[in-house]
Write a protein that holds these residues in place. Structure first.
Motif: not given
Length: 464
Positions: A108, A112-113, A249, A403, A405, A422
């Motif tokens: 992951y 980005s998250i 995004t 959310v 991802h 994300t």
């Protein structure tokens, strides 16, 4: 509510329409009927000419840009960026502990998250803001936090100049943000200004109400384009619906060659030992070079630099039988200690090639980590028990529905290709409660002004 319209641009994005559209190249080629002659030669009737194929329409996406420009030299205190990175790292390993409960491979992008949720956090207020800050380890104030994210993004954008990638296109580290809003829904100009100045994101207008599936496809196509096709269908069917008002995004794409590439002819099959005691045979790469090396109680760590020397892969290798214990103790402080202790050492390195993808719905995970209120809808005024994103609209009708991802990684002899995306899906509380009349009822017909009842009835069986 003040809607800052600023500069409006129009972007054409090819998408499949739900009704009456077939696949094609986005345009139609004119056809010309054959020209007759003055005295045509009689012939057998020709079969009817089929109608021209229907070509896909374009979904025209208006981009509502703030009048504010991206700040390219943010005013940061010396501690702002280190504090941001430390907080992001703490969140990264908090999230690792939550996600690693599932067996198997895991990949992951915490960056980005964090970016997508930071843009969301810009509109959070009250208890929602506090819970998000604690969970995401946002220790800076709102104004300093977003400026620090901007500074870090600008810093990363300068990496890899002249460096090689795994292909002929060279090094790439591309990080992009976008907001997608319901076309007739108003957002505060202050919110749009903040994301424009610090995240370079304009508000792209879609019609979630009347073109729900088309809107989902447009966003997913944008993500695919930004990640060079590595992240497809980020947002699953059903996540976006007619009550969706905003989707925030982030997409990140990375492609870099090793500073010390492996030779393909040195790659041979070898054993990889699994946690359950079994083993699998996989392609194992071999290379002798100077890599960073650190050893500690129950583990060793290696650092493989990428071309240009500005980014690296760090591998944390627990001793045999120590994986679960090491993984349980791993946090940002331990990783920082390990990386600070890496020493360039000539090594004969053997490691596997690998490629896989991961996908997550993070609603429940983030809620359990400490920010549940962001996902709780409100049908009335702002309270500490329901989502408060009044910094986006001035009221509390919005909450986070999901959310999502996705991430992809491929490691081979040439280097590494990785991508992630994300999406934070923001939904409005329905103003019309759902009522289904599926049992016997009484009804009447009345004059509204006088209240005179003209008819009264009962429906016990509408099929009678």
């Amino acid at each position: 509510m003040n809607l800052n319209r600023g500069l409006v641009t129009t972007i054409g994005i090819a998408a499949l329409m739900v009704i009456g559209v077939a696949c094609g190249d986005g345009g139609s080629t004119p056809t010309t009927a054959p020209t007759g002659t003055a005295n045509p030669t009689p012939t057998a009737p020709s079969p009817p000419t089929p109608p021209p194929a229907v070509q896909p329409d374009l979904v025209f996406v208006q981009e509502l840009r703030s009048e504010k420009q991206r700040v390219t030299s943010p005013d940061l205190a010396p501690s702002d960026m280190p504090d941001l990175v430390a907080g992001n790292s703490a969140f990264a390993f908090d999230l690792y502990r939550a996600l690693s409960a599932e067996d198997g491979n895991l990949f992951y992008s915490p960056y980005s998250i964090s970016l997508a949720l930071a843009m969301t956090y810009a509109g959070a207020r009250g208890e929602t803001e506090g819970q998000m800050a604690n969970t995401l380890h946002f220790i800076l104030s709102q104004d300093r936090l977003h400026s620090a994210f901007n500074g870090l993004d600008l810093e990363l954008a300068g990496r890899g100049e002249g460096a090689k990638g795994t292909d002929e296109e060279g090094f790439r580290l591309n990080i992009v943000n976008a907001l997608w809003g319901q076309e007739d829904f108003e957002f505060l100009s202050e919110f749009l200004d903040l994301v424009a100045e610090n995240y370079g994101a304009g508000l792209k207008l879609l019609d979630f109400v009347n073109a729900t599936e088309d809107s989902r496809i447009v966003i997913n196509d944008w993500v695919s384009e930004q990640t060079e096709g590595k992240i497809e269908d980020l947002i699953p069917e059903g996540v976006i619906d007619v009550l969706t008002r905003l989707v925030l995004t982030n997409a990140i794409f990375f492609n870099a060659a090793w500073l010390y590439p492996f030779s393909v002819i040195e790659t041979t099959d070898g054993a990889f030992h699994l946690l359950d005691g079994g083993e699998v045979t996989v392609p194992m790469m071999r290379r002798t070079a100077r890599f960073g090396l650190a050893k500690g109680d129950g583990y060793q760590a290696l650092e493989l630099p990428y071309d240009g020397g500005e980014l690296s892969m760090v591998i944390l290798l627990p001793d045999t039988g120590q994986f679960e214990g090491f993984e349980g103790s791993m946090d940002a402080d331990l990783v920082r200690t390990i990386t600070e202790g890496l020493v360039p050492t000539r090594l004969d390195l053997t490691m596997p090639k690998f490629e896989f993808a991961s996908a997550f719905g993070l609603r429940d995970t983030l809620g359990a980590m400490g920010m549940p209120v962001a996902f709780i809808s409100s049908s009335g005024p702002c309270t500490s028990e329901t989502a408060d994103f009044s910094g986006m609209t001035g009221s509390c009708e919005l909450f986070v529905k999901e959310v999502v991802h996705k991430a992809f990684v491929s490691v081979d002899e040439a280097g590494t290709e990785a991508a992630a995306a994300t999406a934070v899906v923001i939904t409005a509380e329905s103003l019309a409660p759902s009522v289904t009349i599926d049992r016997p009822f009484v009804f009447l017909i009345r004059d509204i002004e006088t209240g005179a009842i003209l008819f009264v009835g009962r429906v016990a069986d509408p099929s009678a």
